[in-house]
Design an enzyme around this catalytic site. Structure first.
Site, PDB file in Angstrom:
ATOM      1  N   ARG A  55       0.891  -1.173   0.000  1.00 28.91           N
ATOM      2  CA  ARG A  55       0.000   0.000   0.000  1.00 28.91           C
ATOM      3  C   ARG A  55       0.918   1.209   0.000  1.00 28.91           C
ATOM      4  O   ARG A  55       1.744   1.358   0.906  1.00 28.91           O
ATOM      5  CB  ARG A  55      -0.893  -0.026   1.241  1.00 28.91           C
ATOM      6  CG  ARG A  55      -1.721   1.224   1.472  1.00 28.91           C
ATOM      7  CD  ARG A  55      -2.823   1.335   0.435  1.00 28.91           C
ATOM      8  NE  ARG A  55      -3.873   2.237   0.852  1.00 28.91           N
ATOM      9  CZ  ARG A  55      -3.789   3.559   0.800  1.00 28.91           C
ATOM     10  NH1 ARG A  55      -2.687   4.138   0.375  1.00 28.91           N
ATOM     11  NH2 ARG A  55      -4.799   4.301   1.162  1.00 28.91           N
ATOM     12  N   GLU A  63     -11.148   5.125  -5.318  1.00 31.50           N
ATOM     13  CA  GLU A  63     -11.533   3.713  -5.398  1.00 31.50           C
ATOM     14  C   GLU A  63     -11.881   3.379  -6.842  1.00 31.50           C
ATOM     15  O   GLU A  63     -12.234   4.263  -7.632  1.00 31.50           O
ATOM     16  CB  GLU A  63     -12.723   3.450  -4.475  1.00 31.50           C
ATOM     17  CG  GLU A  63     -12.423   3.677  -3.010  1.00 31.50           C
ATOM     18  CD  GLU A  63     -11.395   2.712  -2.445  1.00 31.50           C
ATOM     19  OE1 GLU A  63     -11.387   1.520  -2.850  1.00 31.50           O
ATOM     20  OE2 GLU A  63     -10.595   3.144  -1.594  1.00 31.50           O
ATOM     21  N   ARG A  97      -0.702  -5.514   4.807  1.00 32.59           N
ATOM     22  CA  ARG A  97       0.007  -4.973   3.645  1.00 32.59           C
ATOM     23  C   ARG A  97       1.176  -4.134   4.142  1.00 32.59           C
ATOM     24  O   ARG A  97       1.083  -3.459   5.161  1.00 32.59           O
ATOM     25  CB  ARG A  97      -0.912  -4.073   2.807  1.00 32.59           C
ATOM     26  CG  ARG A  97      -2.092  -4.768   2.206  1.00 32.59           C
ATOM     27  CD  ARG A  97      -2.985  -3.813   1.455  1.00 32.59           C
ATOM     28  NE  ARG A  97      -3.532  -2.805   2.361  1.00 32.59           N
ATOM     29  CZ  ARG A  97      -4.456  -1.913   2.033  1.00 32.59           C
ATOM     30  NH1 ARG A  97      -4.939  -1.883   0.804  1.00 32.59           N
ATOM     31  NH2 ARG A  97      -4.906  -1.034   2.908  1.00 32.59           N
TER      32      ARG A  97
END
Length: 167
Positions: A55, A63, A97
């Site tokens: 990330r 998004e 992540r």
């Protein structure tokens, strides 16, 4: 008076060392980007053929179902897909992540996304960025907003953190 001043100086030096130590202790992960999920999330394959979800720190991209979401993802793919990158990182998120700065051919991919108007500078996590990156990302976002680049073409684009909350 002298001892109070030197004590204050030592205390300030210690405080600064603690605040910025996380940036000095960053690990570096190297590999090839094998997948781009969206404008701020990629998958890297390291030399041991292990995959790592990354990330990008300091940014939040639209998004996929949001305005400019697909454009942001496509631009990230152009920047990093099937290319060697280095990820400077020091923490993981709640989804395990790696959160980090992705550098490809000497360029900061997150900063590029912001400059192109395809991501916000994610100020909620400022403490995770170096002061230099904080400044560069803030300046890049202001320049993109002023120029009306990418998502800033809209007068009031919806930040992804608000979009996620409304779903």
């Amino acid at each position: 008076m002298k001892s109070r001043s030197s004590g204050a100086s030592r205390a300030l030096a210690l405080w600064l060392a603690l605040v910025f130590s996380q940036h000095l202790a960053a690990e570096v992960l190297k590999g090839i980007v094998v997948s781009v999920a969206d404008g701020d999330t990629i998958t890297l394959l390291d030399d041991q053929r292990r995959q790592h979800k990354i990330r990008l720190g300091g940014i939040d991209a639209p998004e996929r179902r949001q305005a400019f979401g697909q454009v942001s993802r496509s631009n990230m793919a152009d920047l990093v897909f099937n290319k060697a990158v280095e990820v400077e990182w020091h923490k993981r998120d709640r989804y395990d992540r790696i959160i980090g700065k992705v550098v490809v051919a000497g360029e900061d991919a997150g900063l590029t996304q912001i400059r192109m108007g395809l991501a916000w500078h994610y100020k909620h996590y400022l403490k995770d960025q170096s002061p230099e990156d904080q400044r560069a990302y803030a300046i890049a976002e202001l320049a993109a907003r002023t120029a009306g680049s990418g998502l800033w073409q809209h007068s009031d684009p919806q930040p992804p953190w608000d979009f996620r909350r409304k779903r």
